[in-house]
Design an enzyme around this catalytic site. Structure first.
Site, short mmCIF file in Angstrom:
data_model
loop_
_atom_site.label_atom_id
_atom_site.label_comp_id
_atom_site.label_asym_id
_atom_site.label_seq_id
_atom_site.Cartn_x
_atom_site.Cartn_y
_atom_site.Cartn_z
N GLY A 25 84.18 2.03 -73.11
CA GLY A 25 84.23 3.07 -74.15
C GLY A 25 83.15 2.93 -75.21
CB ALA A 52 77.50 -12.44 -76.37
CB SER A 53 82.64 -10.42 -76.97
OG SER A 53 83.52 -10.37 -75.87
NE ARG A 54 74.37 -8.16 -79.00
CZ ARG A 54 73.81 -6.96 -79.04
NH1 ARG A 54 73.99 -6.10 -78.06
NH2 ARG A 54 73.08 -6.60 -80.08
CB THR A 96 83.03 -3.09 -80.69
OG1 THR A 96 83.27 -2.43 -79.45
CG2 THR A 96 83.75 -2.36 -81.80
CB ALA A 105 85.73 -3.10 -85.01
CE LYS A 106 88.77 -10.47 -85.74
NZ LYS A 106 89.25 -11.75 -86.30
N GLY A 122 87.03 -6.94 -75.22
CA GLY A 122 86.79 -6.88 -73.77
C GLY A 122 86.94 -8.21 -73.06
CD GLU A 123 82.77 -11.58 -72.68
OE1 GLU A 123 82.53 -12.29 -71.69
OE2 GLU A 123 82.03 -11.56 -73.69
#
Ligand SMILES: Cc1cc2nc3c(=O)[nH]c(=O)nc-3n(C[C@H](O)[C@H](O)[C@H](O)COP(=O)(O)OP(=O)(O)OC[C@H]3O[C@@H](n4cnc5c(N)ncnc54)[C@H](O)[C@@H]3O)c2cc1C
Lengths: 773, 308
Positions: free
Chosen positions: A506, A544-546, A548, A730-731, A734-735
């Protein structure tokens, strides 16, 4: 549009913030994925659906042997087949060595991959390729290539790789990477500890199992430029590796992100793109490579197999005094991200519990098995499995409830990372565990499960939980920033130009929601195309979940800048001060003349005509924090003690996400993450045969994902307390979504059976074997 | 990748048989295609011609009762097996196999004939057919013959020859006044869409509270399902009086569990899967007996994968 005229109130910043929170119009809403309808109706063009005039198809010949030198390749019969354009092997392709996971120029990494080597190092390694007018001819030609191998001794067991006379897969042998870091003085503390609990935990090689297998198309042009269409995660990584292998300047390699049919890290690294690009360059024709399932399973990337030795020292009150974690990370036949994922694992150890004395040691090794790489969580699922299973063991030995034990040790908001990493930020794991335990009726269910067990029936219930943390970008480890260009057009619609990648999470819609919130514009009026290295500003990529946290902050910054420019320019038209320009629902006016309203588009046109400028901003956002995302899973399972089959009955996932920009997306990530986590716990495994090195689980007939009938009901609770630098607080999700699941399930099974099962997946065989002990 | 082949679409059985003998090269039948298409794609099988049976009305018509037999046509799908009232009444274990086989999509296409012809060691219809003592009609250019499923599977290569068709499956009905109970259950790696690692079918016939017939067949521990003759004999003639049914059911389950473990030990000694299967197979015993004696409520505690 009615304006709230009468309301005049001096607002404090806090009050403003509180008001803004309440009146969020687009952030916090469940808008659908921007391409959901196109996907559901089959209208979207995936890469596999794309064709170019004159396009050729490549098929790869994969090694049937785990370790062998190629003595001879005879491609004459294949070349003689009508329709075959070329056959490639180590004999006629670039010898450039590269590493598939480097994502920025100048990144140090052990380069040991080649398009084709003269030695194959795992069953599934590339031997040769046929490029032909269609797939059938290519496949037929593959069968005509004669290869003579000289077999070499092979190595499949990561611990054997560390023994003295182990087979050397690459010069220097294993470990190819070693590191130790920590805090305090664990060895002294261990000497005085009252209780030390040790475990060996093992996690398997798994396949990402995206619906779309690996696929890409490379198209050459008259100028020597190669354009690659690929459902990738990091455009600039693909450009880097392709340019390097082909010896082209970066601006002669153009990478276009195509619609993604699922990745989960499996398409993060650069696997087939340099092959297609080189074949296109060599033949002068567009070339498509499309793997089938078996090829994607064995010859792209897997999760690392990881063996962890963990020792935890506690006092009588259940305070963790010290911990020592040693891992052996099996990256397979090529280095890939072996070193970085080894480090990424270790860092998580210092960000979940307050442990003053702790050391992490890792040895990364090569084996003659499929290559590991990025996989949702990037080491987090592995390290959390290792430590969270051990912690339940500790709690058990202490006679303490696992929730209670964790609550005594979990980190608090704004704690520091004792190993020197970035501050944990507004770390809300305690909230997750406390609220989760309440909602799940943890104590009640634990007691019930234990009571039921005394009857000693065939089916036993168990209740378990686990916690996890994950990152929000690269801040503190690697450079992390994003650049975005945002424009408002003459009809008031907008375009965000950036290097974003929609992986199905998304991202595109999220960016739109953020921009829409700032500019009060309908998100449907914003286009946010995915990245194209020729036209998009630089971005670090979907890793790296970066995205958002960092890209979202970039979009916020660009939107604010556009708003500032718009109000400045509009003020000239409206004859007022910029602060007096009101923008609401795509209508603009001066607060002094509320009767004179016009649309954003009308205003942009006037700005063009009268001010001779456009509404555009290019902004770079530099990451300045890397708080932890946190999550806890609570699980109830039922184990059939006769068959060893486990049914996950119910699962609650509690996640500290700061702020859910789109709660529907957040939940979607969690449902999928749970599904992957249960698979890791119970059934997914490539099952490398210890004699041949062949993956037994090389098809979905033998690689068992958790399917819909076996999914439990999953309840989600979100903790949204903001407090960090992400957009609206927001954090990432996904991971982290998949990180607590596997250990929570394992802990529940161990609770049900009174076992200490530590080798994942908990197959029926392993469960019965443990029961028979 | 799908290799090239030609396809013939006969519109009746006679044409199908003629086409089968007339066409040149490698000729294979296809019905649901849920086995064959995969084998063609992977190269395990090659064909110059496929003969599509899905439009042959004689093979597709619905189950009927004829001369004391339940008559099934080979084109019957697993979905049909699981829902057909005649199958559910007279051959419930086959209906249970129908329910537990594959996924909804597979069940909608997969046929009984295909399952028999494929004769996979794990094929779910096979233990049910063996326990029901079903007969299979095979037709070819040289005429028709009938074999029991057991005979057919005992030596598959010799019995179903190339270009021969499975046309009908005949299941003897219970005699007048005899109550037949039957069930099927399996263990896979998960609840659904899972190839059996073990499966078991049971048929029990009762007359005035006495077990007249006991037929059990266990699959996935050999090439073909194994009938449990010794065990069957042991229980035939035993009375199951309402008052003591619970006790008897318990005894049956207990002895069956032990018997199955022994059977596994004999069937796959030294095999890697022996350790697991010898124990897990006991679950099948309890599930099956719980289904055979529904009034005893033995299925408590989840019922495993047992015949829902
Ligand atoms: C996802 C998936 C799940 C599955 N799960 C199960 C399961 O749980 N249990 C199970 O038992 N099987 C399972 N199967 C296997 C398969 O679906 C069955 O064996 C099915 O019954 C085959 O029937 P079909 O009509 O599709 O056969 P086809 O694929 O059409 O044919 C199979 C073979 O039989 C031959 N054949 C077909 N019909 C005839 C006939 N009338 N006479 C002579 N030869 C014939 C064909 O030539 C071919 O060799 C599964 C398959 C898939 C793909």
């Amino acid at each position: 549009m009615a304006e709230d005229k009468g309301v005049k109130q001096l607002a404090t910043p806090e009050r403003q913030a509180a008001a803004a929170e309440q009146t969020l119009k687009y952030v916090g809403r469940n808008l659908p994925l921007h391409d959901a309808v196109a996907k559901a109706t089959g209208k979207i063009q995936y890469t596999g659906d794309m064709n170019f005039p004159g396009m050729l198809q490549a098929k790869i010949l994969f090694s049937p042997l785990a370790h062998a030198r190629i003595k001879k390749i005879d491609a004459s019969a294949a070349l003689a087949l009508p329709g075959v354009a070329a056959v490639f092997s180590h004999e006629n392709t670039p010898q450039t060595l590269y590493n598939s996971q480097v994502w920025f120029a100048g990144q140090e990494a052990r380069a040991d991959e080649r398009l084709f080597h003269d030695t194959v190092r795992f069953v599934g390694d590339r031997v040769a390729a046929v490029v032909a007018t269609d797939k059938k001819i290519a496949a037929k030609a593959l069968g005509l290539i004669k290869v003579e191998y000289e077999e070499l001794p092979a190595l499949f067991d990561p611990e054997e790789a560390l023994t003295e006379n182990a087979v050397e897969i690459h010069p220097g042998g294993s470990p190819f990477f070693e590191k130790e870091f920590g805090c305090g003085n664990p060895s002294e503390t261990f000497k005085q500890a009252e209780l030390i609990v040790e475990d060996r935990v093992e996690t398997p090689k798994i396949h990402h199992a995206a619906m779309e297998t690996h696929v890409c198309i490379a198209v050459p042009d008259h100028s020597g430029k190669i354009t690659v269409y690929t459902p990738c995660q990091i455009l600039y990584s693909v450009r880097l590796v392709v340019a390097e292998v082909l010896g082209l300047p970066y601006n002669k390699v153009r990478i276009l992100k195509t619609p993604m049919g699922g990745s989960f890290g499996g398409k993060q690294e650069v696997t087939i793109e340099p092959l297609a690009a080189f074949f296109a360059q060599a033949t002068g024709k567009p070339v498509k490579i499309e793997y089938n399932r078996q090829e994607s399973i064995i010859s792209t990337r897997t999760r690392t197999r990881t063996i962890g030795y963990v020792r935890t020292a506690v006092d009588q009150n259940g305070k963790i005094l010290a911990r020592e974690v040693k891992t052996i990370v099996d990256t397979g036949a090529y280095t890939s991200n072996g070193a970085i994922v080894s480090m990424a694992m270790g860092k998580k150890l210092f960000r979940l519990y307050r442990i003053e004395n702790q050391v992490y040691r890792v040895q990364a090794v090569h084996t003659n098995t499929p290559v590991a790489g990025a996989a949702r969580g990037y080491g987090s699922p592995q390290i959390h499995a290792i430590t969270e299973i051990n912690l339940d063991h500790v709690a058990n030995r202490l006679g303490l409830d696992p929730v209670e034990f964790r609550l005594r040790n979990l980190v608090h908001p704004y704690d520091e990372d004792l190993s020197g990493g970035p501050s944990l930020g507004n770390a809300r794991i305690i909230d997750c565990v406390e609220e989760g335990a309440k909602l799940f009726r943890w104590h009640e269910r634990r007691t019930q499960a234990e009571a039921g067990r005394s009857t000693n029936g065939r089916f036993r219930r168990g209740v378990g939980m686990a916690c996890a943390t994950h990152s929000n970008g690269y801040f503190g480890a690697f450079q992390d920033f994003t650049t975005m260009t945002l424009r408002m057009l003459e009809d008031g619609s907008m375009i965000l130009n950036s290097g974003i990648h929609e992986l199905g999470c998304g991202t595109v819609t999220t960016m739109k929601q953020i921009i829409a919130e700032v500019l009060d514009i309908n998100p449907d009026r914003i286009e946010a195309p995915e990245g194209d290295t020729e036209t998009s500003p630089y971005d670090v990529g979907s890793q790296a979940s970066r995205v958002t946290h960092i890209c979202g902050a970039g979009a916020l910054k660009a939107a604010r800048k556009v708003k500032e420019i718009f109000r400045r320019e509009a003020s000239k038209i409206l004859g007022c001060e910029p602060e007096d320009v009101v923008m609401r629902s795509e209508i603009v006016w001066s607060k002094h003349k509320p009767e004179e309203k016009m649309t954003y588009g009308e205003m942009v046109r006037l700005i063009q005509q009268k001010n001779r400028t456009e509404i555009i901003a290019t902004e770079t956002y530099q990451a300045a924090d890397n708080p932890g995302s946190y999550g806890a899973n609570f699980v109830e399972v039922e184990v059939d003690t006769l068959t060893g089959l486990v049914r996950v009955i119910d699962l609650l996932a509690v996640h500290d996400v700061g702020k859910a920009i789109n709660p529907g997306f957040v939940k979607g990530q969690i449902y999928g993450g749970v599904q992957m986590g249960i698979g890791l716990a119970l059934s997914e495994d490539l099952q490398i045969d210890p004699k041949s090195g062949k993956a037994k689980g090389d098809s979905f007939a033998r690689y068992h994902l958790i399917n819909a009938p076996d999914m439990p009901s999953v309840e989600v609770l979100l903790i949204e307390k903001g407090g960090d630098l992400g957009p609206f607080g927001a954090k990432s999700i996904g991971e982290i979504a998949t990180c607590p699941t596997a250990p929570a399930v394992v802990n529940a099974v161990n609770h049900a059976l009174g076992t200490n099962l530590t080798t994942l997946p908990l197959t029926p065989e392993r469960i019965l074997a443990a029961l028979n002990e | 990748m799908m290799p090239e082949f030609q396809i013939a679409c006969p519109q009746n059985l006679a044409d199908a048989i003629t086409e089968a003998s007339r066409l040149q090269g490698e000729v294979l039948f296809v019905n649901g295609g849920t086995d064959l298409i995969l084998e063609l794609r992977s190269g395990q099988k090659k064909a110059d011609w496929l003969i599509d049976l899905s439009q042959v009305p004689e093979l597709q018509s619905l189950p009927t009762l004829e001369n004391g037999m339940l008559k099934l046509r080979s084109g019957v799908t697993f979905t049909r097996l699981s829902t057909d009232p005649l199958v559910r009444k007279h051959a419930r274990c086959l209906a249970h196999a129908g329910e537990q086989m594959g996924s909804a999509q597979i069940r909608n296409r997969a046929t009984l004939g295909g399952n028999i012809a494929s004769a996979s060691p794990a094929g779910d219809s096979l233990p049910a057919l063996a326990a029901l003592e079903a007969e299979v009609t095979i037709e070819g250019s040289e005429g028709a013959r009938t074999l029991t499923v057991a005979e057919m599977l005992a030596a598959k290569e010799k019995t179903l020859k190339a270009r021969e068709l499975v046309t009908e499956i005949l299941i003897p009905l219970a005699e007048q006044g005899i109550e037949r109970r039957s069930t099927f259950t399996k263990i896979g790696s998960r609840t659904q869409v899972s190839i059996a690692r073990l499966n078991l079918a049971a048929v029990m016939e009762l007359e005035h509270g006495v077990i007249r017939k006991m037929r059990l067949a266990v699959g996935a521990i050999g090439k073909a399902p194994l009938r449990l003759y010794e065990f069957e004999k042991e229980w035939e003639g035993k009375a199951v009086k309402a008052e003591s049914a619970g006790k008897i059911a318990g005894e049956i389950a207990g002895t069956l569990a032990e018997f199955l473990t022994k059977t596994v030990d004999q069937a796959i000694p030294g095999r890697h899967s022996q350790a697991y299967k010898r124990q897990a197979v006991q679950a099948l015993a309890f599930d099956v007996v719980a289904e055979l004696f529904p009034e005893q409520g033995l299925g408590q505690g989840g019922g495993g994968n047992g015949g829902r």
